[in-house]
Every structure is written in C-alpha cells, then in structure tokens.
Design a protein around this motif. Structure first.
Motif, PDB file in Angstrom:
ATOM      1  N   TYR A  10       0.825  -1.208   0.000  1.00  0.00           N
ATOM      2  CA  TYR A  10       0.000   0.000   0.000  1.00  0.00           C
ATOM      3  C   TYR A  10       0.867   1.270   0.000  1.00  0.00           C
ATOM      4  CZ  TYR A  10      -3.419  -3.469   1.463  1.00  0.00           C
ATOM      5  OH  TYR A  10      -4.208  -4.584   1.538  1.00  0.00           O
ATOM      6  N   ARG A  15      -2.901   7.625   1.688  1.00  0.00           N
ATOM      7  CA  ARG A  15      -3.499   7.691   3.027  1.00  0.00           C
ATOM      8  C   ARG A  15      -3.949   9.115   3.332  1.00  0.00           C
ATOM      9  NH1 ARG A  15      -2.850   3.007   5.642  1.00  0.00           N
ATOM     10  NH2 ARG A  15      -1.185   1.618   4.925  1.00  0.00           N
ATOM     11  N   ASP A  16      -5.052   9.226   4.060  1.00  0.00           N
ATOM     12  CA  ASP A  16      -5.496  10.564   4.454  1.00  0.00           C
ATOM     13  C   ASP A  16      -4.725  11.009   5.692  1.00  0.00           C
ATOM     14  OD1 ASP A  16      -6.616   9.344   6.693  1.00  0.00           O
ATOM     15  OD2 ASP A  16      -8.680   9.527   5.996  1.00  0.00           O
ATOM     16  N   ASP A  18      -5.426  10.957   8.671  1.00  0.00           N
ATOM     17  CA  ASP A  18      -5.564  10.062   9.814  1.00  0.00           C
ATOM     18  C   ASP A  18      -4.918   8.696   9.567  1.00  0.00           C
ATOM     19  OD1 ASP A  18      -7.053  11.910  11.382  1.00  0.00           O
ATOM     20  OD2 ASP A  18      -8.829  11.453  10.159  1.00  0.00           O
ATOM     21  N   GLY A  19      -4.282   8.546   8.389  1.00  0.00           N
ATOM     22  CA  GLY A  19      -3.621   7.291   8.066  1.00  0.00           C
ATOM     23  C   GLY A  19      -4.520   6.258   7.415  1.00  0.00           C
ATOM     24  N   VAL A  20      -5.764   6.617   7.122  1.00  0.00           N
ATOM     25  CA  VAL A  20      -6.701   5.684   6.492  1.00  0.00           C
ATOM     26  C   VAL A  20      -6.376   5.571   5.007  1.00  0.00           C
ATOM     27  CG1 VAL A  20      -9.113   5.198   5.959  1.00  0.00           C
ATOM     28  CG2 VAL A  20      -8.487   6.227   8.165  1.00  0.00           C
ATOM     29  N   TYR A  21      -6.282   4.348   4.523  1.00  0.00           N
ATOM     30  CA  TYR A  21      -5.950   4.125   3.116  1.00  0.00           C
ATOM     31  C   TYR A  21      -7.193   4.351   2.254  1.00  0.00           C
ATOM     32  CZ  TYR A  21      -3.272   2.262  -0.787  1.00  0.00           C
ATOM     33  OH  TYR A  21      -2.586   2.126  -1.977  1.00  0.00           O
ATOM     34  N   MET A  22      -7.089   5.233   1.269  1.00  0.00           N
ATOM     35  CA  MET A  22      -8.259   5.693   0.526  1.00  0.00           C
ATOM     36  C   MET A  22      -8.458   5.007  -0.820  1.00  0.00           C
ATOM     37  SD  MET A  22      -9.317   7.771   2.766  1.00  0.00           S
ATOM     38  CE  MET A  22     -10.671   8.545   1.875  1.00  0.00           C
ATOM     39  N   ASP A 137      -5.890  -7.675   6.317  1.00  0.00           N
ATOM     40  CA  ASP A 137      -5.865  -6.907   5.067  1.00  0.00           C
ATOM     41  C   ASP A 137      -4.485  -6.828   4.423  1.00  0.00           C
ATOM     42  OD1 ASP A 137      -8.515  -6.527   5.631  1.00  0.00           O
ATOM     43  OD2 ASP A 137      -8.302  -4.457   6.278  1.00  0.00           O
ATOM     44  N   TYR A 139      -1.490  -6.719   5.733  1.00  0.00           N
ATOM     45  CA  TYR A 139      -0.487  -5.892   6.387  1.00  0.00           C
ATOM     46  C   TYR A 139       0.567  -6.801   7.026  1.00  0.00           C
ATOM     47  CZ  TYR A 139      -2.843  -1.409   5.888  1.00  0.00           C
ATOM     48  OH  TYR A 139      -3.388  -0.258   5.379  1.00  0.00           O
TER      49      TYR A 139
END
Length: 251
Positions: A10, A15-16, A18-22, A137, A139
């Motif tokens: 990834y 990532r946004d 907040d670290g969320v993968y978009m 997921d 990781y």
C-alpha cells in the motif's frame, strides 16, 4: 525492539491525514478474480505480490543473522486446508505446525504463504531479536534489533512500501494482561473471568508446557493437568463438568 517497520503493497501517498488508506485495492488472496479500479486481480498478479512479501521476510531474517523463528498465536483453518482443489493449495502446506514450534529457514517461506493465503494465522518471533507479525488486510510488520538497510532496499525494489511504524501486535511483558476465562461446555460465549496478577512468566511457560522463548501471548486452553496451577490464583472454583477454561493473554 529497536527497529520496527510496516511493510505492505500500500502506497502511503494514498493515506489521508488520519492514516486511512483511501484507494480501492485487494486485501486478501480471496479477492483473486475480483475487479479493483476497473482491473481484475489475476492469480499471477497475486502471486507476484505474495512472492515479494515472502522474499522480504527472508531478507530481513538474513540481515538479522537468524536461521529460524518460533511460531506463536497459531490458528489453523482446517476447512481451507482440506480443500486440495484450490489453486492456492500446495502439498507443502501439510507441515507439522504446532504452537511454539521452531521453523527453520527452509520452511519459513511455506509458512508465510500459508498465512498470506489464510490457511493459518500466526506470528514469528525470536525473543528480543526479531518478529514478523501478519495483520489483517495483507499488512505485515517486521521488527529487528538490526537496521536491515539492505533488506529495506530489497523490499522497495520489489514494489513494497517500507515505513518506520510500530507493530500494533508488539507487546512487552510489562503490558500484557492475563485472565482466566470460562464458558459453558460446548459453548463459545465467555461467562466469567478473573485476572491473573503477579504470576512469573517462567511459571506460566512451565504450566502451559511452552518454551522459555514463548511470550505467553494469545489464548490457551486450560486442561486437567494444569488446572491446579491456575486455581491457586483465582477465587472461582473450577468445575470442568460445567465449564471449559482458557487463559487469555493480551492488551
């Protein structure tokens, strides 16, 4: 552990704040044949990524000057292993894998593939020196007491992204919380628990027949042969005619 990394397919650019993968991407071998961003994930494409993960583990292991690792927190998904018709199944997957087993470098790639393909779940450790944690997921987290600069370059050259990042699965002994839990026989719902306190790790290892290298993290079945050990630390009177007992160890 001095150095810890998150190693994944990834790209952190997606990532946004907040670290969320978009970005919409596949997250499991079960996604083979599905479409992401208008492109179907093929078996060959999946295997190329999996190969990069497995080879990265071996490069980090090599640079950490280790030739074996111990399996902890093992879960075997027997329903998947019994399906020999799957394109992801390999005869090598019938390794004699058990909790606390030492896996040598020739078999580590096979165990990695089993985890990445959801046949089993486990983590690798070499106490105080190295770990590989497989998360949800797709990781992967690796920790080492060596900087592993060559291994990092290898992973990056194989289209993986290496980020300095603490593993969410890494626990030092001082932060581990342990409970004796019980559920009605043949039921999965926990109906009671009592916390264990001030029990030496070495004594827990002996009671559970684990090696001195095992961190005693995860879930363990308490049996008749070790019930007296745990009974001395809890008020609840164990009754194996009514309940099944477990030791839970986590954060």
């Amino acid at each position: 552990m001095k150095y810890q990394w998150r190693i994944t397919k990834y790209n952190p650019a997606f990532r946004d704040q907040d670290g969320v993968y978009m970005k919409d991407e596949w997250i499991s071998s079960s996604d083979i044949g599905q479409t992401f961003n208008g492109k179907e994930l093929t078996l060959n494409e999946y295997l190329e990524v999996e190969k990069a993960y497995v080879h990265a583990v071996m490069e980090f292991l090599k640079e950490s000057q280790l030739t074996s690792l111990r399996i902890i927190q093992l879960q075997i998904h027997h329903e998947f292993l019994s399906d020999k018709s799957s394109l992801l199944y390999e005869e090598a997957f019938y390794l004699p894998i058990v909790e606390d087993a030492v896996i040598h470098e020739k078999d580590i790639p096979t165990v990695c593939k089993m985890v990445l393909r959801d046949y089993i779940h486990c983590h690798f450790v070499s106490m105080g020196q190295f770990f590989v944690h497989f998360g949800w997921d797709y990781y992967m987290y690796i920790g080492s007491n060596q900087p592993c600069n060559n291994a990092i370059k290898f992973a990056q050259n194989n289209k993986l992204f290496v980020e300095e990042y603490p593993s969410p699965y890494y626990l030092v002994e001082e932060k581990v919380i342990r409970y004796v839990e019980w559920a009605a026989k043949n039921e999965e719902v926990i109906v009671g628990e009592e916390r264990l306190q001030n029990v030496p790790l070495s004594e827990l290892q002996k009671a559970l027949h684990l090696s001195e290298e095992h961190p005693v993290i995860g879930s363990f079945t308490i049996k008749h042969d070790n019930k007296d050990f745990f009974q001395q630390f809890i008020n609840h009177k164990m009754d194996f005619s009514k309940y099944e007992y477990y030791l839970y160890c986590g954060d």
